[in-house]
Design a protein around this motif. Structure first.
Motif: not given
Length: 84
Positions: A14-15, A17-25
């Motif tokens: 995950a990456q 962005i801000g304080k929230l993780p965004h799943v990549i894989y």
């Protein structure tokens, strides 16, 4: 993020962005008969090894933070003079 059970390991890249993780894989695999007999610490380390190997192309030349829920492993990784 890494986690291991008695039968499989699961990882998420995950990456933040801000304080929230965004799943990549997402990644997961089952353990073979020998790996199923590993101790809990070894299974958690196997999950981290699997994650770093699976996501290698994404992680090159970047800072990496590993999240694991196993408290004993967190203690060992933070200890400066831990034995191999």
């Amino acid at each position: 993020m890494c986690d291991a059970t008695n039968y499989a390991v699961g990882v998420v890249l995950a990456q933040r962005i801000g304080k929230l993780p965004h799943v990549i894989y997402y990644g997961s695999r089952t353990l073979n008969d020998a790996q199923a007999n590993y101790t809990t610490i070894e299974k958690e380390l196997l999950a981290i090894d699997f994650a770093l190997d699976e996501f290698r192309s994404y992680l090159l030349c970047s800072m990496v933070v590993v999240f694991t829920g196993y408290a004993a492993l967190k203690f060992l990784l933070k200890r400066p003079k831990a034995k191999p």
